[in-house]
Structure formats: structure tokens, C-alpha cells
Scaffold this motif. Structure first.
Motif, PDB file in Angstrom:
ATOM      1  N   LYS A  34     -71.193  19.410  26.519  1.00 13.59           N
ATOM      2  CA  LYS A  34     -72.555  19.482  27.069  1.00 13.59           C
ATOM      3  C   LYS A  34     -72.561  19.068  28.537  1.00 13.59           C
ATOM      4  N   MET A  35     -71.833  18.023  28.882  1.00 14.36           N
ATOM      5  CA  MET A  35     -71.763  17.554  30.259  1.00 14.36           C
ATOM      6  C   MET A  35     -71.104  18.610  31.149  1.00 14.36           C
ATOM      7  N   TRP A  36     -69.989  19.184  30.687  1.00 18.46           N
ATOM      8  CA  TRP A  36     -69.302  20.214  31.471  1.00 18.46           C
ATOM      9  C   TRP A  36     -70.195  21.443  31.644  1.00 18.46           C
ATOM     10  N   PHE A  37     -70.947  21.806  30.601  1.00 17.26           N
ATOM     11  CA  PHE A  37     -71.833  22.962  30.684  1.00 17.26           C
ATOM     12  C   PHE A  37     -72.964  22.710  31.687  1.00 17.26           C
ATOM     13  N   LYS A  38     -73.478  21.485  31.717  1.00 18.19           N
ATOM     14  CA  LYS A  38     -74.516  21.146  32.688  1.00 18.19           C
ATOM     15  C   LYS A  38     -73.965  21.264  34.105  1.00 18.19           C
ATOM     16  N   MET A  39     -72.733  20.814  34.309  1.00 16.71           N
ATOM     17  CA  MET A  39     -72.104  20.954  35.628  1.00 16.71           C
ATOM     18  C   MET A  39     -71.935  22.431  35.981  1.00 16.71           C
ATOM     19  N   TYR A  50     -58.430  22.394  26.502  1.00 15.89           N
ATOM     20  CA  TYR A  50     -57.830  22.797  27.761  1.00 15.89           C
ATOM     21  C   TYR A  50     -58.914  23.515  28.558  1.00 15.89           C
ATOM     22  N   LEU A  51     -59.218  22.985  29.742  1.00 16.63           N
ATOM     23  CA  LEU A  51     -60.292  23.509  30.576  1.00 16.63           C
ATOM     24  C   LEU A  51     -59.740  24.194  31.802  1.00 16.63           C
ATOM     25  N   LYS A  52     -60.453  25.239  32.235  1.00 17.98           N
ATOM     26  CA  LYS A  52     -60.143  25.869  33.520  1.00 17.98           C
ATOM     27  C   LYS A  52     -61.461  26.307  34.127  1.00 17.98           C
ATOM     28  N   ASN A  53     -61.690  25.864  35.365  1.00 13.77           N
ATOM     29  CA  ASN A  53     -62.873  26.260  36.113  1.00 13.77           C
ATOM     30  C   ASN A  53     -62.417  26.513  37.541  1.00 13.77           C
ATOM     31  N   GLY A  54     -62.269  27.786  37.896  1.00 11.28           N
ATOM     32  CA  GLY A  54     -61.691  28.121  39.185  1.00 11.28           C
ATOM     33  C   GLY A  54     -60.245  27.669  39.227  1.00 11.28           C
ATOM     34  N   GLU A  55     -59.907  26.895  40.221  1.00  6.61           N
ATOM     35  CA  GLU A  55     -58.544  26.372  40.358  1.00  6.61           C
ATOM     36  C   GLU A  55     -58.366  25.027  39.652  1.00  6.61           C
ATOM     37  N   VAL A  56     -59.444  24.453  39.148  1.00  6.49           N
ATOM     38  CA  VAL A  56     -59.400  23.145  38.503  1.00  6.49           C
ATOM     39  C   VAL A  56     -59.081  23.306  37.021  1.00  6.49           C
ATOM     40  N   THR A  57     -58.071  22.560  36.556  1.00  9.68           N
ATOM     41  CA  THR A  57     -57.700  22.579  35.142  1.00  9.68           C
ATOM     42  C   THR A  57     -57.660  21.147  34.620  1.00  9.68           C
ATOM     43  N   GLY A  58     -57.776  21.007  33.330  1.00  5.34           N
ATOM     44  CA  GLY A  58     -57.711  19.679  32.734  1.00  5.34           C
ATOM     45  C   GLY A  58     -57.467  19.773  31.240  1.00  5.34           C
ATOM     46  N   THR A  59     -57.022  18.685  30.664  1.00  2.00           N
ATOM     47  CA  THR A  59     -56.802  18.584  29.230  1.00  2.00           C
ATOM     48  C   THR A  59     -57.430  17.288  28.742  1.00  2.00           C
ATOM     49  N   HIS A  60     -58.154  17.377  27.637  1.00  2.00           N
ATOM     50  CA  HIS A  60     -58.786  16.202  27.046  1.00  2.00           C
ATOM     51  C   HIS A  60     -58.494  16.210  25.554  1.00  2.00           C
ATOM     52  N   ILE A  61     -58.241  15.029  25.002  1.00  3.99           N
ATOM     53  CA  ILE A  61     -57.961  14.898  23.577  1.00  3.99           C
ATOM     54  C   ILE A  61     -59.056  14.050  22.949  1.00  3.99           C
ATOM     55  N   PHE A  62     -59.637  14.576  21.871  1.00  4.91           N
ATOM     56  CA  PHE A  62     -60.686  13.880  21.129  1.00  4.91           C
ATOM     57  C   PHE A  62     -60.147  13.611  19.723  1.00  4.91           C
ATOM     58  N   LYS A  63     -60.060  12.344  19.360  1.00  3.76           N
ATOM     59  CA  LYS A  63     -59.455  11.933  18.095  1.00  3.76           C
ATOM     60  C   LYS A  63     -60.492  11.871  16.974  1.00  3.76           C
ATOM     61  N   ASP A  64     -60.073  12.290  15.801  1.00  7.64           N
ATOM     62  CA  ASP A  64     -60.848  12.157  14.559  1.00  7.64           C
ATOM     63  C   ASP A  64     -62.280  12.657  14.684  1.00  7.64           C
ATOM     64  N   GLU A  65     -62.448  13.840  15.242  1.00  2.54           N
ATOM     65  CA  GLU A  65     -63.773  14.451  15.330  1.00  2.54           C
ATOM     66  C   GLU A  65     -64.176  14.949  13.944  1.00  2.54           C
ATOM     67  N   THR A 123     -68.388  29.009  35.536  1.00  2.28           N
ATOM     68  CA  THR A 123     -68.143  29.069  34.098  1.00  2.28           C
ATOM     69  C   THR A 123     -66.817  28.402  33.790  1.00  2.28           C
ATOM     70  N   THR A 124     -66.860  27.420  32.911  1.00  3.22           N
ATOM     71  CA  THR A 124     -65.633  26.782  32.449  1.00  3.22           C
ATOM     72  C   THR A 124     -65.074  27.587  31.283  1.00  3.22           C
ATOM     73  N   ARG A 125     -63.762  27.762  31.299  1.00  4.90           N
ATOM     74  CA  ARG A 125     -63.057  28.455  30.217  1.00  4.90           C
ATOM     75  C   ARG A 125     -62.380  27.396  29.356  1.00  4.90           C
ATOM     76  N   TYR A 126     -62.495  27.563  28.037  1.00  4.45           N
ATOM     77  CA  TYR A 126     -61.985  26.580  27.078  1.00  4.45           C
ATOM     78  C   TYR A 126     -60.944  27.210  26.166  1.00  4.45           C
ATOM     79  N   ASN A 127     -59.871  26.470  25.921  1.00  4.85           N
ATOM     80  CA  ASN A 127     -58.944  26.757  24.833  1.00  4.85           C
ATOM     81  C   ASN A 127     -58.875  25.490  24.005  1.00  4.85           C
TER      82      ASN A 127
END
Length: 100
Positions: A52-57, A10-25, A64-68
Motif C-alpha cells: 500500500k505504501m509503495w502504491f501510494k508513492m 522483488y521490486l523494480k521501479n525505473g532503475e531502482v530495485t529492491g528485495t524485501h522479505i516478510f516472514k510468516d504472513e 508503476t512498481t513491478r513486483y515478483n
């Protein structure tokens, strides 16, 4: 410890939020004051490559992106804790997250 787990990010950067699912890591996860996640597979970790891509952005934009994180297996990850990327070690394929 080593895990094979699905990871919801779960990402939050300012007002932008998003959710990404990564299977079988296939990762190693340790937590001792910081959260440390390392690829433990012969193939590229989609989770770690995305972070890494989000951190480069973040670096490019000065934000700063916040992660849960939520994992499908019992891991040291605490969903209610919000993390930020502290450092990336390209050689070892690991990312160190600090608590916000």
C-alpha cells in the motif's frame, strides 16, 4: 486458499530495485487471471501495508512498481510473472495484482 508463508518481494521501479522479505504472513491467495492477496490475520500484514505504501508513492510520482513474488510454501504465486497493483480494497484488506 489460506497460507502461512514467508514472502520475498522483488521490486523494480525505473532503475531502482529492491528485495524485501516478510516472514510468516497469514494470507489468502487466489489466482484466476489476476493475483489476489488478502490479510487473513488479526494483526496487520506487513506485506500488504508495505505494498500500500509503495502504491501510494507510485500514485504520487506517476510511476508503476513491478513486483515478483517468491513464497516459502507452495502457493498460486508464479515467481517468473511480473505483477503491478491494479486495486486495493481497504475494507477487506485485499490487493489485486495484474500481470505486466
Amino acid at each position: 486458499m489460506e497460507y502461512v508463508t514467508d514472502v520475498e518481494v522483488y521490486l523494480k521501479n525505473g532503475e531502482v530495485t529492491g528485495t524485501h522479505i516478510f516472514k510468516d504472513e497469514k494470507v489468502i491467495i487466489n489466482r484466476a487471471g489476476h493475483l489476489w492477496i488478502k490479510n487473513n490475520s488479526e494483526v496487520v500484514s506487513e506485506l500488504l501495508e508495505s505494498v500500500k505504501m509503495w502504491f501510494k508513492m507510485d500514485t504520487d510520482t506517476g510511476t508503476t512498481t513491478r513486483y515478483n513474488f517468491k513464497t516459502s510454501e507452495s502457493t498460486p504465486v508464479i515467481f517468473s510473472t511480473t505483477y503491478r497493483v491494479d486495486s486495493i480494497n481497504e475494507e477487506s484488506g485485499a490487493i489485486l495484482f495484474g500481470e505486466m
